[in-house]
Scaffold this motif. Structure first.
Motif, PDB file in Angstrom:
ATOM      1  N   HIS A  68       0.839  -1.193   0.000  1.00 52.01           N
ATOM      2  CA  HIS A  68       0.000   0.000   0.000  1.00 52.01           C
ATOM      3  C   HIS A  68       0.880   1.251   0.000  1.00 52.01           C
ATOM      4  O   HIS A  68       2.092   1.162   0.255  1.00 52.01           O
ATOM      5  N   SER A  69       0.274   2.391  -0.235  1.00 50.82           N
ATOM      6  CA  SER A  69       0.919   3.673   0.005  1.00 50.82           C
ATOM      7  C   SER A  69      -0.158   4.735   0.161  1.00 50.82           C
ATOM      8  O   SER A  69      -1.258   4.610  -0.382  1.00 50.82           O
ATOM      9  N   LEU A  70       0.164   5.747   0.933  1.00 50.50           N
ATOM     10  CA  LEU A  70      -0.672   6.922   1.071  1.00 50.50           C
ATOM     11  C   LEU A  70       0.183   8.090   0.612  1.00 50.50           C
ATOM     12  O   LEU A  70       1.193   8.403   1.232  1.00 50.50           O
ATOM     13  N   ARG A  71      -0.182   8.669  -0.527  1.00 46.14           N
ATOM     14  CA  ARG A  71       0.567   9.806  -1.079  1.00 46.14           C
ATOM     15  C   ARG A  71      -0.174  11.065  -0.647  1.00 46.14           C
ATOM     16  O   ARG A  71      -1.391  11.162  -0.846  1.00 46.14           O
ATOM     17  N   ILE A  72       0.557  11.998  -0.074  1.00 45.00           N
ATOM     18  CA  ILE A  72      -0.063  13.245   0.372  1.00 45.00           C
ATOM     19  C   ILE A  72       0.728  14.437  -0.151  1.00 45.00           C
ATOM     20  O   ILE A  72       1.922  14.341  -0.413  1.00 45.00           O
ATOM     21  N   ALA A  73       0.047  15.546  -0.308  1.00 46.02           N
ATOM     22  CA  ALA A  73       0.671  16.785  -0.754  1.00 46.02           C
ATOM     23  C   ALA A  73      -0.055  17.950  -0.105  1.00 46.02           C
ATOM     24  O   ALA A  73      -1.232  17.836   0.257  1.00 46.02           O
ATOM     25  N   VAL A  74       0.657  19.050   0.031  1.00 45.86           N
ATOM     26  CA  VAL A  74       0.069  20.284   0.526  1.00 45.86           C
ATOM     27  C   VAL A  74       0.391  21.360  -0.497  1.00 45.86           C
ATOM     28  O   VAL A  74       1.561  21.576  -0.829  1.00 45.86           O
ATOM     29  N   ALA A  75      -0.641  21.992  -1.028  1.00 48.25           N
ATOM     30  CA  ALA A  75      -0.427  23.030  -2.044  1.00 48.25           C
ATOM     31  C   ALA A  75      -1.627  23.961  -2.087  1.00 48.25           C
ATOM     32  O   ALA A  75      -2.773  23.506  -1.972  1.00 48.25           O
ATOM     33  N   GLY A  76      -1.357  25.235  -2.258  1.00 44.84           N
ATOM     34  CA  GLY A  76      -2.430  26.206  -2.438  1.00 44.84           C
ATOM     35  C   GLY A  76      -3.417  26.261  -1.298  1.00 44.84           C
ATOM     36  O   GLY A  76      -4.594  26.545  -1.509  1.00 44.84           O
ATOM     37  N   GLY A  77      -2.962  25.965  -0.090  1.00 45.99           N
ATOM     38  CA  GLY A  77      -3.851  26.009   1.063  1.00 45.99           C
ATOM     39  C   GLY A  77      -4.669  24.749   1.279  1.00 45.99           C
ATOM     40  O   GLY A  77      -5.525  24.703   2.164  1.00 45.99           O
ATOM     41  N   TYR A  78      -4.429  23.721   0.475  1.00 44.69           N
ATOM     42  CA  TYR A  78      -5.169  22.463   0.587  1.00 44.69           C
ATOM     43  C   TYR A  78      -4.209  21.293   0.778  1.00 44.69           C
ATOM     44  O   TYR A  78      -3.060  21.342   0.352  1.00 44.69           O
ATOM     45  N   GLY A  79      -4.729  20.238   1.377  1.00 41.36           N
ATOM     46  CA  GLY A  79      -4.000  18.982   1.461  1.00 41.36           C
ATOM     47  C   GLY A  79      -4.665  17.975   0.539  1.00 41.36           C
ATOM     48  O   GLY A  79      -5.896  17.960   0.398  1.00 41.36           O
ATOM     49  N   TYR A  80      -3.872  17.166  -0.123  1.00 39.36           N
ATOM     50  CA  TYR A  80      -4.377  16.158  -1.061  1.00 39.36           C
ATOM     51  C   TYR A  80      -3.910  14.790  -0.600  1.00 39.36           C
ATOM     52  O   TYR A  80      -2.797  14.648  -0.078  1.00 39.36           O
ATOM     53  N   ALA A  81      -4.738  13.773  -0.800  1.00 35.42           N
ATOM     54  CA  ALA A  81      -4.390  12.418  -0.371  1.00 35.42           C
ATOM     55  C   ALA A  81      -4.850  11.405  -1.411  1.00 35.42           C
ATOM     56  O   ALA A  81      -5.970  11.496  -1.930  1.00 35.42           O
ATOM     57  N   GLU A  82      -3.975  10.446  -1.700  1.00 34.97           N
ATOM     58  CA  GLU A  82      -4.291   9.346  -2.607  1.00 34.97           C
ATOM     59  C   GLU A  82      -3.805   8.060  -1.956  1.00 34.97           C
ATOM     60  O   GLU A  82      -2.667   7.981  -1.513  1.00 34.97           O
ATOM     61  N   TYR A  83      -4.682   7.077  -1.906  1.00 33.68           N
ATOM     62  CA  TYR A  83      -4.365   5.790  -1.281  1.00 33.68           C
ATOM     63  C   TYR A  83      -4.349   4.702  -2.345  1.00 33.68           C
ATOM     64  O   TYR A  83      -5.253   4.623  -3.186  1.00 33.68           O
ATOM     65  N   THR A  84      -3.328   3.869  -2.295  1.00 30.55           N
ATOM     66  CA  THR A  84      -3.250   2.689  -3.146  1.00 30.55           C
ATOM     67  C   THR A  84      -3.020   1.500  -2.222  1.00 30.55           C
ATOM     68  O   THR A  84      -2.108   1.528  -1.383  1.00 30.55           O
ATOM     69  N   GLY A  85      -3.840   0.492  -2.351  1.00 35.34           N
ATOM     70  CA  GLY A  85      -3.697  -0.702  -1.534  1.00 35.34           C
ATOM     71  C   GLY A  85      -4.627  -1.780  -2.042  1.00 35.34           C
ATOM     72  O   GLY A  85      -5.349  -1.568  -3.028  1.00 35.34           O
ATOM     73  N   PRO A  86      -4.639  -2.930  -1.393  1.00 36.44           N
ATOM     74  CA  PRO A  86      -5.492  -4.024  -1.858  1.00 36.44           C
ATOM     75  C   PRO A  86      -6.941  -3.571  -2.064  1.00 36.44           C
ATOM     76  O   PRO A  86      -7.590  -3.112  -1.135  1.00 36.44           O
ATOM     77  N   GLY A  87      -7.404  -3.631  -3.296  1.00 35.48           N
ATOM     78  CA  GLY A  87      -8.784  -3.285  -3.615  1.00 35.48           C
ATOM     79  C   GLY A  87      -9.057  -1.807  -3.797  1.00 35.48           C
ATOM     80  O   GLY A  87     -10.192  -1.430  -4.074  1.00 35.48           O
ATOM     81  N   HIS A  88      -8.045  -0.948  -3.638  1.00 36.48           N
ATOM     82  CA  HIS A  88      -8.289   0.491  -3.740  1.00 36.48           C
ATOM     83  C   HIS A  88      -7.167   1.211  -4.475  1.00 36.48           C
ATOM     84  O   HIS A  88      -5.990   0.921  -4.277  1.00 36.48           O
TER      85      HIS A  88
END
Length: 151
Positions: A68-88
């Motif tokens: 799995h991995s959880l990729r996160i970023a902070v930009a323009g006053g927002y936080g972004y999150a993307e998850y990759t793992g079994p089934g997702h």
């Protein structure tokens, strides 16, 4: 439980990365300190892996990366999150007014997926505590653009 967190910083005013930063997050305070580093405009997105999760063997290299991995970023006053793992393979759904964000790897976090910084902090803290896809937010599967709630 702990999270391994990795991110690079960019050379100022460029897309060239330098200085790999690796952190181990074990407490909510660690999460807050780490996310504060991502507020730096020269920080790129981070990849988080939970150290209690299983690994999988890569069929070509034989290496055993996390499942799995959880990729996160902070930009323009927002936080972004993307998850990759079994089934997702999904992105967190956030403020409809948030802009699209392009990662350093030319991947796209969709417009409307930006989270408030406190919500991103709680999301990463939940991931630290459970090692699973955080239930705090709604997720949109990448293969299906409709909004879904994970089970």
């Amino acid at each position: 439980m702990t999270i391994r967190a990795k991110h690079f910083e960019f050379e100022p005013d460029s897309t060239v990365t330098k200085n790999l930063h690796e952190s181990t997050l074990a407490t909510g305070s660690d999460v807050e300190t780490f996310l504060a580093r991502l507020l730096d405009p020269n920080a790129n997105e981070a990849i988080l892996t939970h150290e209690s999760r299983p690994t999988k063997q890569h069929p070509l290299t034989g290496r055993t990366p996390p499942d799995h991995s959880l990729r996160i970023a902070v930009a323009g006053g927002y936080g972004y999150a993307e998850y990759t793992g079994p089934g997702h393979w999904c992105q967190a759904v956030g403020d409809p007014a948030s802009p699209e964000y392009h990662t350093s790897r030319s991947e796209t976090m969709r417009a409307g997926n930006g989270l408030s910084f406190p919500t991103l902090t709680r999301l990463v803290t939940e991931f630290l505590e459970t090692g699973e896809l955080p239930q705090l937010v709604t997720w949109r599967e990448q293969a299906d653009p409709s909004v879904t709630h994970p089970s």
